[in-house]
Write an enzyme that holds these catalytic residues in place. Structure first.
Site, PDB file in Angstrom:
ATOM      1  N   ARG A   1      -3.426   3.063  -2.600  1.00 45.12           N
ATOM      2  CA  ARG A   1      -3.270   1.845  -1.777  1.00 45.12           C
ATOM      3  C   ARG A   1      -3.539   2.149  -0.299  1.00 45.12           C
ATOM      4  NH1 ARG A   1      -0.530  -2.582  -3.167  1.00 45.12           N
ATOM      5  NH2 ARG A   1       0.861  -2.518  -1.368  1.00 45.12           N
TER       6      ARG A   1
ATOM      7  N   ALA B   1       0.035  -1.334   3.130  1.00 44.14           N
ATOM      8  CA  ALA B   1      -1.075  -1.765   2.270  1.00 44.14           C
ATOM      9  C   ALA B   1      -0.848  -3.185   1.752  1.00 44.14           C
ATOM     10  CB  ALA B   1      -1.217  -0.799   1.092  1.00 44.14           C
ATOM     11  N   PRO B   2      -1.938  -3.962   1.606  1.00 45.47           N
ATOM     12  CA  PRO B   2      -3.343  -3.581   1.763  1.00 45.47           C
ATOM     13  C   PRO B   2      -3.890  -3.695   3.175  1.00 45.47           C
ATOM     14  CG  PRO B   2      -3.212  -5.791   0.886  1.00 45.47           C
ATOM     15  CD  PRO B   2      -1.781  -5.294   0.976  1.00 45.47           C
TER      16      PRO B   2
ATOM     17  N   CYS C   1       8.790 -10.971   0.415  1.00 37.15           N
ATOM     18  CA  CYS C   1       8.158 -12.172  -0.141  1.00 37.15           C
ATOM     19  C   CYS C   1       8.945 -12.596  -1.381  1.00 37.15           C
ATOM     20  CB  CYS C   1       6.686 -11.938  -0.449  1.00 37.15           C
ATOM     21  SG  CYS C   1       6.356 -10.585  -1.604  1.00 37.15           S
TER      22      CYS C   1
END
Length: 453
Positions: free
Chosen positions: A150, A123-124, A243
């Site tokens: 989600r 997700a997303p 990330c």
């Protein structure tokens, strides 16, 4: 040591512990990192090759696109553009709004048509739909998200982009990967992380960060990687991405994985973006100074054996049911009946080939929903038109991208239409939805939850 920057109209301050960690990580480049936070993040979108070519996409948009280094499908556009998600081309699934460097992990994964690919933390849906575009309708994509709410967003995006060969599930990674052991050619673990690479884009990421975040996330990531390792066939590839910038979640986890899983080897990453990681590992990092946000990637190959323990799906339609639903399909489309469908409660789906056993794995949808029960009758579903080509639709209404009638249709209104029966509403030769024509009008079947209000 400065760690303050303007975000829109807000004055943001980086946590002191984070500043110290980044200064130690970047050394002489730390001032350049702080300066990069003063610049607006790049806005981007990714073309959906299942729906359009680059010229078709450019013709559908009211603004210019700039290619990026992170994927041949990725483009940047001006930060001043507003309402991108309300554009008819977005409704039609021509693109997915995605920060350009977020495309890098799938570029490293390099899915090929015909492969079986698992996106374990999907997700997303940005990376899943990027994978689907590269599979080009061949092979199988399994997109999983453990959080049910989600996973519903993930499913909506998979449907909007017209992906026909995907399974969307909400299942614990360990259970999923044990059931599908050795089934996949490629697995992506875009792991939940401390989000340090998102600070410039999302001030909430700063508020949620604490000095304990990296270590806590690293432990959770190791559990996910343990699970993912089960799903990779011998010779298959596993890409791990985050990330964030922390070594605990990035290089330290790579070293841990190689130690805990000697059946995997680390592969070099050849890429025209980012920079080498910290130390001597052939991994890849992206900083804001590199033209993106914050990303990390490592690529492994399974060199040890791993038998395929996935079962085979068998719950297909009976001959009587198949005749009934094939008739509905042929009422809508001129192409051949796919020949593989199943009923799940009040819904009938067209299935991708090569499905494993689905039971007990929290599957929300496999393939494309053909129709759903409404009272005593079966009504076509929006998803089957999203996955269709205009040339295969038995009836269609073609409108320009800027036509008032198209904008009215996306608001849920009736529009003028000749003919009779179920009709695909198209723009630029791409279906955006459907309605039922009668008496010179088109009764709108565009889903209420997707309409422009």
């Amino acid at each position: 040591m400065q760690g303050k920057f303007w975000k829109g109209r807000n004055f943001m301050e980086l946590p002191a512990a984070f500043q110290r960690a980044m200064e130690a990580l970047l050394g002489e480049e730390y001032p350049a990192y702080l300066a990069s936070l003063e610049q607006p993040p790049r806005r981007g979108l990714r073309r959906n090759p299942l729906k359009c070519s680059q010229p078709q996409l450019e013709a559908a948009l009211p603004f210019a696109l700039e290619p990026t280094a992170f994927s041949p499908l990725s483009y940047a556009f001006a930060a001043r553009e507003e309402g991108v998600g309300r554009l008819p081309a977005h409704h039609a699934g021509l693109f997915y709004v995605q920060e350009p460097s977020a495309c890098s992990a799938v570029t490293v994964l390099d899915p090929q048509p015909g492969e079986k690919v698992l996106d374990l933390c999907a997700a997303p849906g940005g990376k899943s739909t990027q994978i689907a575009g590269l599979l080009a309708g061949e092979g199988l994509l399994w997109s999983n998200e453990i959080v049910k709410s989600r996973a519903q967003v993930l499913l909506s995006n998979v449907e909007r982009l017209g992906v026909a060969n995907a399974v969307v599930s909400s299942c614990h990674p360990q259970r999923l990967c044990e059931s599908l052991q050795g089934f996949f050619d490629k697995v992506l673990v875009d792991a939940p992380c401390s989000g340090e690479g998102m600070f410039r884009r999302d001030p909430a990421a700063i508020a949620q960060w604490s000095p304990e975040s990296p270590a806590a996330c690293a432990q959770r990531q190791r559990a996910i990687l343990d699970s993912a390792a089960l799903a990779v066939r011998e010779g298959g590839v596993l890409v791990y991405s985050t990330c964030t910038f922390s070594r605990e979640e990035n290089e330290d986890n790579v070293r841990w994985f190689l130690s805990a899983h000697p059946e995997f080897a680390l592969l070099p990453i050849e890429a025209g973006f980012g920079r080498p990681g910290v130390g001597d590992l052939p991994v890849r990092r992206i900083y804001p100074m590199d033209g993106g946000e914050g990303h990390f990637m490592a690529k492994f190959q399974r060199v040890g054996k791993n038998g395929d323990k996935a079962g085979t799906f068998t719950a297909y339609l009976s001959r009587r049911e198949e005749g009934e639903f094939q008739g509905l399909f042929e009422e809508l489309f001129t192409c051949h009946w796919p020949g593989s469908a199943a009923r799940f409660g009040d819904r009938v789906v067209l299935l991708p080939q090569g499905l494993p056993e689905l039971s007990g794995l929290g599957v929300l949808r496999a393939g494309v929903e053909l129709c759903h029960q409404k009272g005593k009758r079966w009504e076509p579903s929006h998803a089957v038109f999203q996955a269709a080509r205009k040339e295969d639709c038995r009836q269609s209404l073609e409108l320009p991208w800027d036509a008032p009638e198209l904008l009215a249709f996306l608001r849920g209104e009736e529009i003028p239409c000749e003919g009779k029966g179920y009709t695909a509403v198209c723009a630029g030769g791409v279906p955006t939805g459907f309605g039922k024509a009668s008496g010179g009008r088109l009764k709108n079947h565009y889903p209420k939850g997707l309409r422009n209000l």
